[in-house]
Design an enzyme around this catalytic site. Structure first.
Site, PDB file in Angstrom:
ATOM      1  N   VAL A  11       0.834  -1.209   0.000  1.00 28.68           N
ATOM      2  CA  VAL A  11       0.000   0.000   0.000  1.00 28.68           C
ATOM      3  C   VAL A  11       0.865   1.254   0.000  1.00 28.68           C
ATOM      4  O   VAL A  11       0.618   2.202  -0.752  1.00 28.68           O
ATOM      5  CB  VAL A  11      -0.959   0.000   1.206  1.00 28.68           C
ATOM      6  N   THR A 121      -5.329  -0.517   6.919  1.00 28.05           N
ATOM      7  CA  THR A 121      -6.643  -1.007   7.323  1.00 28.05           C
ATOM      8  C   THR A 121      -6.618  -1.237   8.826  1.00 28.05           C
ATOM      9  O   THR A 121      -5.851  -2.066   9.322  1.00 28.05           O
ATOM     10  CB  THR A 121      -6.979  -2.308   6.581  1.00 28.05           C
ATOM     11  N   GLU A 150      -7.667   2.421   1.923  1.00 31.75           N
ATOM     12  CA  GLU A 150      -7.360   2.122   0.528  1.00 31.75           C
ATOM     13  C   GLU A 150      -8.296   1.024   0.019  1.00 31.75           C
ATOM     14  O   GLU A 150      -8.728   0.164   0.773  1.00 31.75           O
ATOM     15  CB  GLU A 150      -5.900   1.715   0.348  1.00 31.75           C
ATOM     16  N   PHE A 151      -8.595   1.092  -1.285  1.00 29.46           N
ATOM     17  CA  PHE A 151      -9.437   0.095  -1.934  1.00 29.46           C
ATOM     18  C   PHE A 151      -8.738  -0.411  -3.193  1.00 29.46           C
ATOM     19  O   PHE A 151      -9.284  -0.379  -4.293  1.00 29.46           O
ATOM     20  CB  PHE A 151     -10.809   0.687  -2.278  1.00 29.46           C
ATOM     21  N   LYS A 206     -14.115   0.346   5.200  1.00 28.72           N
ATOM     22  CA  LYS A 206     -13.112  -0.541   4.615  1.00 28.72           C
ATOM     23  C   LYS A 206     -13.410  -1.994   4.959  1.00 28.72           C
ATOM     24  O   LYS A 206     -13.429  -2.877   4.086  1.00 28.72           O
ATOM     25  CB  LYS A 206     -11.721  -0.140   5.136  1.00 28.72           C
ATOM     26  N   GLY A 255     -14.127 -20.629  -7.171  1.00 29.37           N
ATOM     27  CA  GLY A 255     -12.746 -21.078  -7.263  1.00 29.37           C
ATOM     28  C   GLY A 255     -12.326 -21.809  -6.014  1.00 29.37           C
ATOM     29  O   GLY A 255     -13.111 -22.521  -5.396  1.00 29.37           O
ATOM     30  N   CYS A 262      -5.629  -8.881   2.200  1.00 36.04           N
ATOM     31  CA  CYS A 262      -6.760  -8.078   2.680  1.00 36.04           C
ATOM     32  C   CYS A 262      -7.929  -8.918   3.180  1.00 36.04           C
ATOM     33  O   CYS A 262      -8.279  -8.860   4.357  1.00 36.04           O
ATOM     34  CB  CYS A 262      -7.245  -7.140   1.574  1.00 36.04           C
ATOM     35  N   LYS A 323      -3.646 -14.529  -6.669  1.00 34.79           N
ATOM     36  CA  LYS A 323      -4.391 -14.087  -7.841  1.00 34.79           C
ATOM     37  C   LYS A 323      -3.381 -13.710  -8.911  1.00 34.79           C
ATOM     38  O   LYS A 323      -2.184 -13.581  -8.621  1.00 34.79           O
ATOM     39  CB  LYS A 323      -5.307 -12.901  -7.499  1.00 34.79           C
ATOM     40  N   ARG A 330       0.481 -14.350   0.172  1.00 37.05           N
ATOM     41  CA  ARG A 330      -0.144 -14.380   1.495  1.00 37.05           C
ATOM     42  C   ARG A 330      -1.512 -15.048   1.418  1.00 37.05           C
ATOM     43  O   ARG A 330      -2.368 -14.635   0.656  1.00 37.05           O
ATOM     44  CB  ARG A 330      -0.259 -12.961   2.055  1.00 37.05           C
TER      45      ARG A 330
END
Length: 437
Positions: A11, A121, A150-151, A206, A255, A262, A323, A330
């Site tokens: 971040v 966060t 943050e997003f 958040k 999946g 996050c 991903k 993580r």
């Protein structure tokens, strides 16, 4: 504007680089001297598409600098962003020692009005704790505390930062609100909103957003598992659901569970906050339970096919990151799969375009890491697909069959059309769809 960003993790580095890209003067601070020196030499320590280009440009033009000297960064800054880790404890509670520790340090360093921004966060009420830490040695007229969650989606974080859907700012100070509005106006010229609210609501926003998205993913995983039992096709179900404008298409792909930095810790932290207020948040408990089971879905399928004893079997894994378009491992489902396969006696051959170095640090020579996806298939009794990297979407099935000991695929990301797999001559078992072959 003059900005300091304390913490150069995922971040912090994206935040500092993107603020520099809009003309601000940014100093990023980290206690890791070797990491700071690497960044000074132009080495970006994380993989994120397009970040390296912005990093190099702004460093070259003098808007992005790195230091271990917190005091010099404080002297420079009118806004200080705290982008520090908040790892979960054993009970799921976010650990605030890094944020509160830096806030105490800042209380002895700030000498002019400064806006201190929680970018990490953090649980509801953290802003007040940061304010109290700063007020230990500071006159409260010299600072304001702001929550600015943050997003960012890993893999598209630069685009998310430069063109945000919305910017959430938590503050009760008109002076701080004006500073933050000036800072973010260049990012919302297309009309997306800057939403101002109180600090506690910003902190909750958040957690609520990430927990809801995790719940959508988990719900679809449960639907997919039920589809396998009933003979329904989850792809058709997903399209039928997603076309409803009340639901929408995003975060409905089944999946092997969510991972990353996050969703897992944010769901845990929100559940812990609920517990602190004696509220039984049953949905979150179910989400965490289902996701824990879903991580082992591919290992379950492999063991159901071959048996629990996998000694002598070679399993190829495509994808190790949680991903695509990141090297972040993580809470990656692939790691849980590797642990299960190794425990069952299997030999594991793996390939990932970016994350292999990080996984090597965990497993060493227990896993064979390969130069490309076809090398990983050499002699494999089956393939498990764990991450939907683009390079895996249109492979040569002929080359795959030549390399493998048996044409068997367990697909945790539903990359391939069922009819195509029948034509290619594979046994193919995916998530929420019929087995073929």
């Amino acid at each position: 504007m003059k900005i300091a960003v304390v913490g150069t993790g995922y971040v912090g580095l994206v935040t500092g680089t993107c603020f520099a890209e809009t003309g601000n003067e940014v100093i990023c601070v980290d206690i890791d001297a070797k990491k700071v020196e690497r960044m000074r030499q132009g080495d970006v320590p994380i993989y994120e598409p397009d970040l390296d280009v912005l990093f190099a440009r702004n460093q070259k033009q003098g808007r992005l600098k790195f230091t271990t000297d917190l005091q010099s960064a404080v002297d420079h800054a009118e806004i200080i962003f705290l982008a520090l880790p908040t790892p979960p404890g054993d009970d799921g509670q976010a650990d605030l020692k890094y944020i509160l520790g830096v806030a105490k340090d800042l209380s002895g360093m700030i000498s002019k009005y400064t806006v201190v921004v929680d970018k990490s966060t953090v649980p509801v009420g953290t802003g007040e704790r940061v304010h109290a830490a700063l007020a230990e040695k500071l006159d409260t007229d010299l600072f304001d505390v702001v929550s600015n969650p943050e997003f960012l989606r890993e893999g598209v974080a630069v685009d998310d930062f430069l063109k945000p859907d919305r910017v959430v700012i938590g503050t009760e100070s008109e002076k701080a609100e004006e500073v933050m509005r000036r800072l973010y106006e260049p990012f919302v010229r297309s009309g997306n909103p800057i939403i101002f609210m109180d600090i506690r609501s910003a902190e909750m926003t958040k957690y609520a957003a990430n927990s809801y998205l995790a719940t959508r993913i988990t719900f679809m995983n449960e639907i997919a598992n039920l589809c396998e039992q009933t003979g329904a096709d989850v792809d058709a179900v997903r399209k039928g659901m997603g076309s409803d404008t009340r639901i929408g298409k995003r975060f409905l792909f089944p999946g092997v569970g969510y991972g990353g930095s996050c969703f897992p810790k944010d769901v845990q932290a929100l559940a812990h906050t609920a517990g602190q207020y004696d509220y039984n948040f049953k949905i979150l408990d179910a989400v965490m339970d289902v996701n824990t089971r879903q991580r082992f879905r591919i290992a379950d399928k492999i063991e159901a096919y071959f048996g629990d004893d996998l000694k002598g079997k070679t399993v190829s894994l495509w994808g190790l990151a949680f991903k695509p378009n990141t090297d972040d491992i993580r809470e990656a489902p692939a790691l849980y799969t590797i642990d299960r396969l190794l425990a069952a006696g299997a030999n594991v051959r793996a390939f990932d375009p970016e994350a292999m170095d990080n996984v090597k640090e965990l497993y060493g020579d227990k896993v064979t890491f390969c130069g490309d996806q076809y090398e990983a298939l050499q002699g494999a009794d089956c393939l498990g697909i764990m991450t939907e990297w683009s390079v895996f979407r249109t492979p040569s099935f002929d080359r795959m069959k030549e390399a493998m000991a048996a044409p068997i695929i367990f697909d945790g990301r539903n990359l391939y059309d069922l009819r195509r797999m029948v034509e290619a001559g594979f046994y193919y078992d995916s998530i929420g769809r019929s087995k073929v072959g």
